[in-house]
Design a protein around this motif. Structure first.
Motif, PDB file in Angstrom:
ATOM      1  N   ILE A   5    -108.259 -18.641 -56.172  1.00 22.11           N
ATOM      2  CA  ILE A   5    -109.259 -19.724 -56.176  1.00 22.11           C
ATOM      3  C   ILE A   5    -109.648 -20.040 -57.615  1.00 22.11           C
ATOM      4  N   ASP A   6    -109.446 -21.279 -58.019  1.00 22.82           N
ATOM      5  CA  ASP A   6    -109.781 -21.722 -59.371  1.00 22.82           C
ATOM      6  C   ASP A   6    -111.200 -22.279 -59.405  1.00 22.82           C
ATOM      7  N   VAL A   7    -111.975 -21.794 -60.364  1.00 23.95           N
ATOM      8  CA  VAL A   7    -113.352 -22.277 -60.525  1.00 23.95           C
ATOM      9  C   VAL A   7    -113.452 -22.963 -61.890  1.00 23.95           C
ATOM     10  N   SER A  30    -100.935 -17.966 -53.735  1.00 22.50           N
ATOM     11  CA  SER A  30    -101.078 -19.425 -53.650  1.00 22.50           C
ATOM     12  C   SER A  30    -102.416 -19.875 -54.210  1.00 22.50           C
ATOM     13  N   SER A  31    -102.358 -20.743 -55.217  1.00 19.69           N
ATOM     14  CA  SER A  31    -103.579 -21.383 -55.717  1.00 19.69           C
ATOM     15  C   SER A  31    -103.972 -22.451 -54.703  1.00 19.69           C
ATOM     16  N   LEU A  32    -105.268 -22.533 -54.399  1.00 18.05           N
ATOM     17  CA  LEU A  32    -105.731 -23.490 -53.384  1.00 18.05           C
ATOM     18  C   LEU A  32    -106.200 -24.802 -53.995  1.00 18.05           C
ATOM     19  N   PRO A  46    -105.160 -24.847 -68.856  1.00 19.11           N
ATOM     20  CA  PRO A  46    -105.965 -24.744 -67.638  1.00 19.11           C
ATOM     21  C   PRO A  46    -106.762 -26.021 -67.374  1.00 19.11           C
ATOM     22  N   GLY A  47    -106.980 -26.308 -66.108  1.00 20.37           N
ATOM     23  CA  GLY A  47    -107.804 -27.462 -65.757  1.00 20.37           C
ATOM     24  C   GLY A  47    -107.232 -28.303 -64.637  1.00 20.37           C
ATOM     25  N   PHE A  48    -105.912 -28.356 -64.538  1.00 21.29           N
ATOM     26  CA  PHE A  48    -105.309 -29.246 -63.539  1.00 21.29           C
ATOM     27  C   PHE A  48    -104.062 -28.618 -62.930  1.00 21.29           C
ATOM     28  N   GLY A  49    -103.856 -28.921 -61.647  1.00 19.48           N
ATOM     29  CA  GLY A  49    -102.614 -28.540 -60.998  1.00 19.48           C
ATOM     30  C   GLY A  49    -101.540 -29.562 -61.322  1.00 19.48           C
ATOM     31  N   GLY A  50    -100.308 -29.220 -61.034  1.00 15.88           N
ATOM     32  CA  GLY A  50     -99.225 -30.193 -61.146  1.00 15.88           C
ATOM     33  C   GLY A  50     -98.685 -30.434 -62.541  1.00 15.88           C
ATOM     34  N   GLN A  51     -99.044 -29.597 -63.511  1.00 16.14           N
ATOM     35  CA  GLN A  51     -98.521 -29.787 -64.863  1.00 16.14           C
ATOM     36  C   GLN A  51     -97.193 -29.042 -65.023  1.00 16.14           C
ATOM     37  N   ALA A  83     -98.662 -20.115 -57.521  1.00 18.27           N
ATOM     38  CA  ALA A  83     -98.147 -21.475 -57.339  1.00 18.27           C
ATOM     39  C   ALA A  83     -99.166 -22.319 -56.597  1.00 18.27           C
ATOM     40  N   GLY A  84     -99.423 -23.507 -57.100  1.00 21.27           N
ATOM     41  CA  GLY A  84    -100.391 -24.404 -56.469  1.00 21.27           C
ATOM     42  C   GLY A  84     -99.734 -25.617 -55.858  1.00 21.27           C
ATOM     43  N   SER A  85     -99.542 -26.658 -56.678  1.00 16.75           N
ATOM     44  CA  SER A  85     -99.066 -27.941 -56.153  1.00 16.75           C
ATOM     45  C   SER A  85     -97.665 -27.857 -55.554  1.00 16.75           C
ATOM     46  N   TYR A  86     -96.875 -26.903 -55.982  1.00 22.15           N
ATOM     47  CA  TYR A  86     -95.527 -26.760 -55.402  1.00 22.15           C
ATOM     48  C   TYR A  86     -95.616 -26.392 -53.916  1.00 22.15           C
ATOM     49  N   VAL A 116     -98.110 -15.123 -63.845  1.00 16.53           N
ATOM     50  CA  VAL A 116     -98.028 -16.427 -64.526  1.00 16.53           C
ATOM     51  C   VAL A 116     -98.687 -17.443 -63.611  1.00 16.53           C
ATOM     52  N   ASP A 117     -99.607 -18.215 -64.174  1.00 16.89           N
ATOM     53  CA  ASP A 117    -100.382 -19.193 -63.411  1.00 16.89           C
ATOM     54  C   ASP A 117    -100.142 -20.589 -63.972  1.00 16.89           C
ATOM     55  N   GLY A 118     -99.577 -21.469 -63.124  1.00 16.73           N
ATOM     56  CA  GLY A 118     -99.387 -22.857 -63.530  1.00 16.73           C
ATOM     57  C   GLY A 118     -97.929 -23.178 -63.818  1.00 16.73           C
TER      58      GLY A 118
HETATM   59  C1  DX5 Z   1    -104.759 -24.411 -63.546  1.00 15.98           C
HETATM   60  C2  DX5 Z   1    -105.045 -23.396 -62.483  1.00 15.98           C
HETATM   61  C3  DX5 Z   1    -103.870 -23.048 -61.659  1.00 15.98           C
HETATM   62  C4  DX5 Z   1    -103.333 -24.231 -60.915  1.00 15.98           C
HETATM   63  C5  DX5 Z   1    -101.854 -24.124 -60.796  1.00 15.98           C
HETATM   64  O1  DX5 Z   1    -105.865 -24.549 -64.356  1.00 15.98           O
HETATM   65  O2  DX5 Z   1    -105.545 -22.213 -63.040  1.00 15.98           O
HETATM   66  O3  DX5 Z   1    -104.156 -21.969 -60.775  1.00 15.98           O
HETATM   67  O4  DX5 Z   1    -103.862 -24.393 -59.639  1.00 15.98           O
HETATM   68  O5  DX5 Z   1    -101.399 -25.309 -60.288  1.00 15.98           O
HETATM   69  P1  DX5 Z   1     -99.863 -25.688 -60.310  1.00 15.98           P
HETATM   70  O6  DX5 Z   1     -99.148 -24.606 -59.578  1.00 15.98           O
HETATM   71  O7  DX5 Z   1     -99.841 -26.990 -59.643  1.00 15.98           O
HETATM   72  O8  DX5 Z   1     -99.432 -25.745 -61.758  1.00 15.98           O
END
Ligand code: DX5
Ligand code: ZN
Length: 228
Positions: free
Chosen positions: A43-45, A16-18, A150-155, A201-204, A179-181
């Protein structure tokens, strides 16, 4: 889903992405996700340069990794990662992922991560071909294919990114590929076709201010698993 967050059908570990967590009550999200059966935390930095957004600093990593009962991986989306590798590696994390698109050769950095007992991961942006980062593949412990920019969740997932799974597998059959995102119940079937080892998985899973119950999270995790 077993205790390590691996689906009963076998191959997928759910992380889980936070990034989309409830920042004012993150410990609740950590607890609920752990109870629901997630396998690890991601954890995304972000530094506002390498990607056009900011996220999680050193103190946050330290606190989350200390509080977590599950393995934690850190995904650096920053310029000059060499300035932060050492300080992040001592934060009780399992793996540290850096991008193959960094300006300088990251080979020495991958070695530096491993020397500190942390797994070295390589992330690949959607526009990068496997060929572009192939020189790093012999050096890494895991590979993260970015399913979104990379940069935003929910794409939305960029479907063509999944084609990199078999390409990387052909070169490094021994390392986990994630796979991330863009991972959610709608994209799970497509993603699982190429048998990734990890889905991040983040926003899901998390929705900022809206707390998710363990039961709801459990159902969501199940929906990411391949059909048996
Ligand atoms: C995007 C991040 C991902 C992100 C995924 O730059 O690296 O880890 O949190 O978010 P979702 O699951 O919402 O696409
Ligand atoms: Zn990430």
């Amino acid at each position: 889903m077993n205790a390590e967050g691996v689906c009963s059908a076998g191959f997928v570990h759910i992380s889980s992405s936070l990034l989309s967590g409830n920042l004012l009550n993150l410990s609740r999200d950590l607890e609920c996700l752990t109870e629901a059966g997630v396998g690890s935390f991601h954890i995304d930095v972000m530094d506002g340069h390498f990607v056009p957004n900011f996220a999680f600093g050193i103190e946050a990593i330290k606190q989350i990794a200390t509080a977590s009962k599950l393995p934690v991986s850190v995904h650096l989306m920053i310029d000059n990662p060499e300035n932060f590798i050492d300080v992040v590696c001592v934060c009780k994390i399992e793996s540290l992922i850096i991008h193959g698109e960094e300006k300088d050769d990251i080979s020495p950095l991958l070695g530096r991560i491993q020397e500190q007992g942390v797994k070295a991961g390589l992330a690949i942006n959607p526009e990068s071909e496997v060929f572009d980062i192939a020189r790093y593949l012999p050096l890494v412990d895991l590979v993260l294919i970015m399913g979104v920019h990379p940069g935003f969740g929910g794409q939305a997932l960029i479907p063509s990114t999944i084609e990199k799974i078999p390409q990387i597998r052909a070169i490094r059959p021994d390392v986990p590929i994630g796979v991330d995102g863009g991972v959610n119940d709608k994209t799970a079937a497509l993603l699982n076709r190429e048998k990734p080892d990890i889905l991040i998985a983040g926003s899901y899973l998390l929705n900022g201010s809206k707390p998710q119950s363990v039961e709801v999270l459990r159902e969501k995790l199940k929906a990411l698993c391949p059909a048996e």
